[in-house]
Scaffold this motif. Sequence first.
Motif, PDB file in Angstrom:
ATOM      1  N   MET A 102      12.539  10.432   2.432  1.00  0.00           N
ATOM      2  CA  MET A 102      11.111  10.113   2.398  1.00  0.00           C
ATOM      3  C   MET A 102      10.859   8.669   1.968  1.00  0.00           C
ATOM      4  O   MET A 102       9.768   8.148   2.156  1.00  0.00           O
ATOM      5  CB  MET A 102      10.364  11.087   1.471  1.00  0.00           C
ATOM      6  N   MET A 103      11.870   8.019   1.384  1.00  0.00           N
ATOM      7  CA  MET A 103      11.682   6.635   0.949  1.00  0.00           C
ATOM      8  C   MET A 103      12.077   5.630   2.027  1.00  0.00           C
ATOM      9  O   MET A 103      11.708   4.470   1.962  1.00  0.00           O
ATOM     10  CB  MET A 103      12.495   6.376  -0.317  1.00  0.00           C
ATOM     11  N   ARG A 104      12.840   6.094   3.005  1.00  0.00           N
ATOM     12  CA  ARG A 104      13.355   5.151   4.011  1.00  0.00           C
ATOM     13  C   ARG A 104      12.277   4.455   4.828  1.00  0.00           C
ATOM     14  O   ARG A 104      12.367   3.251   5.058  1.00  0.00           O
ATOM     15  CB  ARG A 104      14.346   5.869   4.928  1.00  0.00           C
ATOM     16  N   PRO A 105      11.235   5.175   5.313  1.00  0.00           N
ATOM     17  CA  PRO A 105      10.207   4.487   6.117  1.00  0.00           C
ATOM     18  C   PRO A 105       9.448   3.416   5.335  1.00  0.00           C
ATOM     19  O   PRO A 105       8.703   2.648   5.923  1.00  0.00           O
ATOM     20  CB  PRO A 105       9.255   5.614   6.524  1.00  0.00           C
ATOM     21  N   ILE A 106       9.589   3.393   4.023  1.00  0.00           N
ATOM     22  CA  ILE A 106       8.962   2.330   3.240  1.00  0.00           C
ATOM     23  C   ILE A 106      10.003   1.296   2.832  1.00  0.00           C
ATOM     24  O   ILE A 106       9.751   0.103   2.866  1.00  0.00           O
ATOM     25  CB  ILE A 106       8.258   2.901   1.990  1.00  0.00           C
ATOM     26  N   PHE A 107      11.198   1.775   2.468  1.00  0.00           N
ATOM     27  CA  PHE A 107      12.217   0.860   1.953  1.00  0.00           C
ATOM     28  C   PHE A 107      12.678  -0.152   2.996  1.00  0.00           C
ATOM     29  O   PHE A 107      12.720  -1.355   2.714  1.00  0.00           O
ATOM     30  CB  PHE A 107      13.421   1.651   1.419  1.00  0.00           C
ATOM     31  N   TYR A 108      12.990   0.302   4.212  1.00  0.00           N
ATOM     32  CA  TYR A 108      13.505  -0.635   5.226  1.00  0.00           C
ATOM     33  C   TYR A 108      12.457  -1.685   5.631  1.00  0.00           C
ATOM     34  O   TYR A 108      12.774  -2.878   5.658  1.00  0.00           O
ATOM     35  CB  TYR A 108      14.082   0.117   6.432  1.00  0.00           C
ATOM     36  N   PRO A 109      11.204  -1.279   5.931  1.00  0.00           N
ATOM     37  CA  PRO A 109      10.200  -2.321   6.190  1.00  0.00           C
ATOM     38  C   PRO A 109      10.018  -3.257   4.998  1.00  0.00           C
ATOM     39  O   PRO A 109       9.798  -4.455   5.177  1.00  0.00           O
ATOM     40  CB  PRO A 109       8.917  -1.527   6.449  1.00  0.00           C
ATOM     41  N   ALA A 110      10.131  -2.710   3.770  1.00  0.00           N
ATOM     42  CA  ALA A 110       9.977  -3.551   2.575  1.00  0.00           C
ATOM     43  C   ALA A 110      11.055  -4.627   2.530  1.00  0.00           C
ATOM     44  O   ALA A 110      10.774  -5.787   2.245  1.00  0.00           O
ATOM     45  CB  ALA A 110      10.033  -2.692   1.311  1.00  0.00           C
TER      46      ALA A 110
ATOM     47  N   LEU B 178      12.123   0.512  -6.259  1.00  0.00           N
ATOM     48  CA  LEU B 178      13.100   0.353  -5.184  1.00  0.00           C
ATOM     49  C   LEU B 178      12.528  -0.506  -4.061  1.00  0.00           C
ATOM     50  O   LEU B 178      13.244  -1.236  -3.402  1.00  0.00           O
ATOM     51  CB  LEU B 178      13.502   1.729  -4.642  1.00  0.00           C
ATOM     52  N   TYR B 179      11.203  -0.415  -3.855  1.00  0.00           N
ATOM     53  CA  TYR B 179      10.570  -1.182  -2.780  1.00  0.00           C
ATOM     54  C   TYR B 179      10.331  -2.634  -3.161  1.00  0.00           C
ATOM     55  O   TYR B 179       9.919  -3.431  -2.324  1.00  0.00           O
ATOM     56  CB  TYR B 179       9.210  -0.571  -2.395  1.00  0.00           C
ATOM     57  N   PHE B 180      10.514  -2.943  -4.435  1.00  0.00           N
ATOM     58  CA  PHE B 180      10.164  -4.302  -4.873  1.00  0.00           C
ATOM     59  C   PHE B 180      11.352  -5.021  -5.516  1.00  0.00           C
ATOM     60  O   PHE B 180      11.593  -6.186  -5.241  1.00  0.00           O
ATOM     61  CB  PHE B 180       8.976  -4.246  -5.840  1.00  0.00           C
ATOM     62  N   HIS B 181      12.099  -4.331  -6.359  1.00  0.00           N
ATOM     63  CA  HIS B 181      13.226  -4.965  -7.050  1.00  0.00           C
ATOM     64  C   HIS B 181      14.419  -5.160  -6.111  1.00  0.00           C
ATOM     65  O   HIS B 181      14.965  -6.255  -6.029  1.00  0.00           O
ATOM     66  CB  HIS B 181      13.626  -4.112  -8.260  1.00  0.00           C
TER      67      HIS B 181
ATOM     68  N   VAL C 269       0.835  -1.207   0.000  1.00  0.00           N
ATOM     69  CA  VAL C 269       0.000   0.000   0.000  1.00  0.00           C
ATOM     70  C   VAL C 269       0.872   1.260   0.000  1.00  0.00           C
ATOM     71  O   VAL C 269       0.725   2.138  -0.858  1.00  0.00           O
ATOM     72  CB  VAL C 269      -0.955   0.011   1.216  1.00  0.00           C
ATOM     73  N   ALA C 270       1.815   1.335   0.954  1.00  0.00           N
ATOM     74  CA  ALA C 270       2.653   2.532   1.061  1.00  0.00           C
ATOM     75  C   ALA C 270       3.547   2.685  -0.160  1.00  0.00           C
ATOM     76  O   ALA C 270       3.753   3.785  -0.668  1.00  0.00           O
ATOM     77  CB  ALA C 270       3.489   2.457   2.333  1.00  0.00           C
ATOM     78  N   GLY C 271       4.067   1.561  -0.649  1.00  0.00           N
ATOM     79  CA  GLY C 271       4.974   1.613  -1.798  1.00  0.00           C
ATOM     80  C   GLY C 271       4.290   2.113  -3.048  1.00  0.00           C
ATOM     81  O   GLY C 271       4.908   2.744  -3.901  1.00  0.00           O
ATOM     82  N   LEU C 272       2.989   1.841  -3.174  1.00  0.00           N
ATOM     83  CA  LEU C 272       2.283   2.260  -4.382  1.00  0.00           C
ATOM     84  C   LEU C 272       1.666   3.646  -4.252  1.00  0.00           C
ATOM     85  O   LEU C 272       1.475   4.331  -5.242  1.00  0.00           O
ATOM     86  CB  LEU C 272       1.185   1.245  -4.720  1.00  0.00           C
ATOM     87  N   THR C 273       1.326   4.063  -3.022  1.00  0.00           N
ATOM     88  CA  THR C 273       0.537   5.295  -2.897  1.00  0.00           C
ATOM     89  C   THR C 273       1.275   6.476  -2.263  1.00  0.00           C
ATOM     90  O   THR C 273       0.981   7.608  -2.606  1.00  0.00           O
ATOM     91  CB  THR C 273      -0.746   5.032  -2.083  1.00  0.00           C
ATOM     92  N   LEU C 274       2.193   6.241  -1.347  1.00  0.00           N
ATOM     93  CA  LEU C 274       2.849   7.382  -0.691  1.00  0.00           C
ATOM     94  C   LEU C 274       3.719   8.141  -1.686  1.00  0.00           C
ATOM     95  O   LEU C 274       4.197   7.567  -2.666  1.00  0.00           O
ATOM     96  CB  LEU C 274       3.683   6.896   0.503  1.00  0.00           C
ATOM     97  N   PRO C 275       3.916   9.459  -1.450  1.00  0.00           N
ATOM     98  CA  PRO C 275       4.706  10.247  -2.403  1.00  0.00           C
ATOM     99  C   PRO C 275       6.158   9.786  -2.475  1.00  0.00           C
ATOM    100  O   PRO C 275       6.725   9.323  -1.488  1.00  0.00           O
ATOM    101  CB  PRO C 275       4.611  11.673  -1.847  1.00  0.00           C
ATOM    102  N   VAL C 276       6.718   9.899  -3.670  1.00  0.00           N
ATOM    103  CA  VAL C 276       8.132   9.570  -3.883  1.00  0.00           C
ATOM    104  C   VAL C 276       8.815  10.777  -4.513  1.00  0.00           C
ATOM    105  O   VAL C 276       8.138  11.620  -5.103  1.00  0.00           O
ATOM    106  CB  VAL C 276       8.297   8.346  -4.810  1.00  0.00           C
ATOM    107  N   PRO C 277      10.144  10.889  -4.377  1.00  0.00           N
ATOM    108  CA  PRO C 277      10.835  12.024  -5.000  1.00  0.00           C
ATOM    109  C   PRO C 277      10.702  11.977  -6.526  1.00  0.00           C
ATOM    110  O   PRO C 277      10.719  10.905  -7.117  1.00  0.00           O
ATOM    111  CB  PRO C 277      12.291  11.836  -4.578  1.00  0.00           C
ATOM    112  N   ALA C 278      10.542  13.162  -7.118  1.00  0.00           N
ATOM    113  CA  ALA C 278      10.455  13.246  -8.577  1.00  0.00           C
ATOM    114  C   ALA C 278      11.854  13.317  -9.159  1.00  0.00           C
ATOM    115  O   ALA C 278      12.603  14.236  -8.859  1.00  0.00           O
ATOM    116  CB  ALA C 278       9.645  14.479  -8.969  1.00  0.00           C
TER     117      ALA C 278
END
Lengths: 227, 72
Positions: free
Chosen positions: A189-197, A44-47, A24-33
Amino acid sequence: MMYQLKSLSWWKWVCIILLGYTLVAGLTLPVPAREILNETIRNLYFHVPMWFAMIALCLWSFVYSILYLGNYNYKYDAQARAFAEVGFVMGIAGLLTGMLWAKYTWGDWWSQDIKQITSAITLLIYAALFVLRGSIEDEKKGATISAVYNIFAFVLIFPLLFIIPRLQDSLHPGNGGNPALGDDSLAPMMRPIFYPAVIAWILLGFWIANIKYRYFIYKNALENEES
Amino acid sequence: MKNLNCLLLTSIVLINSTFAQNQISQPEMADIFMQHGKFYVVVGVILIIFAVLIFYLIRLDLKIKKLEQNIS
């Protein structure tokens, strides 16, 4: 089933929660442009966690191969075997997702990038482990030879995935002398999603390998009963 | 009054041009897609697939657990 659910290990529940969060977070939360990457930065959250999971599973397998050579306990061999297999599957997923991502960012499925080549070699080394195992009929002999080979296979991951790509120019971030996942390449901003992922995908790999391990143990017990 | 109008016009033009420039220099993201494109349906579908797979994995785990109880 509801009653039995209580017997499911706690870390499997952690896996379900973190994986659900990752999706959910990986698909919907904002990411850097970023240029070129655009929305594909979410990969980054999946590969990337596929490779983290592969290395974690292969590390586990490596440790149990060493333990097996210490006392020839068939349970250690089953651990080493199951975790190497699932690690390999995670690596295949990493390679395929990487190719799709590369097609839309680097322009081609396969660019002869140094890290693409070395990760393919790593997977071939593990593929050879399963061929080796399958070609030896004697169970104990096969387990011992596989354990020795598996130790070499894991040690080879380090030069292939971490050292050689840094010595060459690479399309991958964090290579050609740059630190991977350092301050610049992984936006805060990607860390709170990347590490749990990363934890979630590693746990999923452990879960599947755990089932495969118990399958081996059960099969072994059945064969002992018959003979 | 005429001066004020002139000032207003220039500021609008200025704001517009900077805004337009921003849009050009910003890397393209799926902002509109995210807002209006029923994107959350896709997230829902992925979650359903995830739930089904996890359900299956749990069933597999529990089945193996039952077998283990037979042999021990």
